[in-house]
Design an enzyme around this catalytic site. Sequence first.
Site, mmCIF file in Angstrom:
data_model
loop_
_atom_site.group_PDB
_atom_site.id
_atom_site.type_symbol
_atom_site.label_atom_id
_atom_site.label_comp_id
_atom_site.label_asym_id
_atom_site.label_seq_id
_atom_site.Cartn_x
_atom_site.Cartn_y
_atom_site.Cartn_z
ATOM 1 N N ASP A 1 -10.004 3.887 -3.081
ATOM 2 C CA ASP A 1 -10.771 2.710 -2.658
ATOM 3 C C ASP A 1 -12.179 2.662 -3.246
ATOM 4 O OD1 ASP A 1 -8.558 2.182 -1.242
ATOM 5 O OD2 ASP A 1 -9.481 2.276 0.741
ATOM 6 N N GLU B 1 -1.077 1.659 -5.079
ATOM 7 C CA GLU B 1 -0.609 3.041 -4.986
ATOM 8 C C GLU B 1 -1.679 4.007 -5.473
ATOM 9 O OE1 GLU B 1 1.002 6.163 -7.547
ATOM 10 O OE2 GLU B 1 -0.105 4.329 -7.984
ATOM 11 N N TRP B 2 -2.883 3.451 -5.740
ATOM 12 C CA TRP B 2 -4.100 4.205 -6.043
ATOM 13 C C TRP B 2 -4.059 4.959 -7.382
ATOM 14 C CZ3 TRP B 2 -2.648 6.763 -0.867
ATOM 15 C CH2 TRP B 2 -2.702 5.815 0.158
ATOM 16 N N GLY B 3 -3.054 4.661 -8.218
ATOM 17 C CA GLY B 3 -2.994 5.327 -9.521
ATOM 18 C C GLY B 3 -2.465 6.752 -9.464
ATOM 19 N N ASP B 4 -1.948 7.161 -8.298
ATOM 20 C CA ASP B 4 -1.500 8.551 -8.147
ATOM 21 C C ASP B 4 -0.260 8.880 -8.974
ATOM 22 O OD1 ASP B 4 -3.547 8.850 -6.428
ATOM 23 O OD2 ASP B 4 -2.335 9.124 -4.612
ATOM 24 N N ASN B 5 0.601 7.891 -9.157
ATOM 25 C CA ASN B 5 1.864 8.130 -9.880
ATOM 26 C C ASN B 5 1.943 7.298 -11.156
ATOM 27 O OD1 ASN B 5 3.597 9.787 -7.731
ATOM 28 N ND2 ASN B 5 2.483 8.162 -6.654
ATOM 29 N N ASP C 1 0.822 -1.217 0.000
ATOM 30 C CA ASP C 1 0.000 0.000 0.000
ATOM 31 C C ASP C 1 0.858 1.271 0.000
ATOM 32 O OD1 ASP C 1 -2.379 1.410 0.087
ATOM 33 O OD2 ASP C 1 -3.152 0.394 1.855
HETATM 34 C C1 GLA Z 1 -5.891 1.567 1.668
HETATM 35 C C2 GLA Z 1 -6.080 0.560 0.533
HETATM 36 C C3 GLA Z 1 -7.211 -0.378 0.895
HETATM 37 C C4 GLA Z 1 -6.885 -1.098 2.196
HETATM 38 C C5 GLA Z 1 -6.619 -0.092 3.301
HETATM 39 C C6 GLA Z 1 -6.067 -0.746 4.557
HETATM 40 O O1 GLA Z 1 -6.980 2.405 1.791
HETATM 41 O O2 GLA Z 1 -6.330 1.222 -0.671
HETATM 42 O O3 GLA Z 1 -7.441 -1.307 -0.145
HETATM 43 O O4 GLA Z 1 -5.772 -1.932 1.993
HETATM 44 O O5 GLA Z 1 -5.660 0.884 2.888
HETATM 45 O O6 GLA Z 1 -5.778 0.162 5.569
#
Ligand code: GLA
Length: 406
Positions: free
Chosen positions: A205, A183-187, A150
């Site tokens: 998320d 990494e949520w696509g930020d980079n 994460d």
């Molecule tokens: C982030 C991730 C989630 C989960 C939580 C756990 O938000 O994107 O998928 O793993 O952390 O804290």
Amino acid sequence: MNKKSVILLVFLFSATFIQAQKFIGLAKQPPMGWNSWNTFEINIDEKLVKETADLIVSTGMKEAGYEYIVLDDGWMTKERDENGDLVPDPLKFPSGMKALVEYVHAKGLKFGLYNCAGTQTCAGYPGTRGYEYQDARFYASLGIDFLKYDWCNTAGIDAKEAYTTMSKALKTAGRPIVFSLCEWGDNQPWEWGEPIGNLWRISGDIYPCYDCEYVHKEAAEPWSSWGFFKIAEMHKGIRQYSGPDHWNDFDMLEVGNGMSYEEDKSHFTLWCMVASPLIAGNDFRTMKKETLEILTNKELIAINQDKLGIQGFKYSDENDLSIWVKPLENGSWAISFFNKSDTEQTINFDWKEHQIKDELNDLELSFVKENYQIRDVWTHKDLKTTKKVFKASIKSHDVITLILKK
Ligand code: GLA
């Protein structure tokens, strides 16, 4: 071949081998499994994992392809031990993590854990920053098969560097472990993730709703979670980066987590159409029959797991009817009609009026040149061919998915 050529060949071979950072071939199809976060957050323990593993087998989910059981945030104690090692929480896992991994393996399943590239995980447990090689050795010693990594508490850290370091650490530790970049696509991980990992999140998320934005106002710095349709449409132009062993990850599934039956069907369909990993996030112990039927729809799963590994795309979006297509093996295509409106819609789809092209892969669906057999993969029925206009009604937020075969 002379001696010099042999030496050169050996050198070139080893150079290629050393350069290849990740273990190759661990995720030729989008990984399938279960992750604890969406339902349980940090409230996890060994009983839950064992029951989930038992149920994956007894419900037929394993047979349908679900393989990984991944413990997300909350599996550790708040501090490392005196040697700097991570400590699985002994209250949650009294028999020890290794025994739990062995339990899951004995079921013919694989096991995954979670950590973070930052100093702490998102829920405040010890992060891996500065401990990459030590943690990788720890995971290898436990015998795990999957690591979700994460991106919380990473101020000042370069994403590509951090994920590359962990990838190298896993490789050095020597146990083949699927590396899941979160990494949520930020980079733009799709631009640099392929040599490093097997899948990368493309968004923040997910939230169990159709296309809402859910703002976490309670947080010190408010942040948003997203309905599944929002995530599916978040990034344009990244489908060329996804394919066998390196997938765009649209986040874990929310099927069975409170949406309507139709919405659950649509969510599952979209994830299949875009070849996203299929990581269930519901409680198998209380799962309804209809949820299980959605998650184990083998014809839908076959679309997701198709050998070509092509990420499908939106073909058109008019009057709340969103049409998505995905090229499949042997010249077949999947086509899905999503009704995004709040009321039922009737569709009259005259195939001949449509010429659908996948420019990226130089593929074409031409109903003038070809006549396709139609199979409805939600009703499991063979329909007529594309010579006739396709007529159907779709409930609000429901979907129709067809396979077109030559
Ligand atoms: C982030 C991730 C989630 C989960 C939580 C756990 O938000 O994107 O998928 O793993 O952390 O804290």
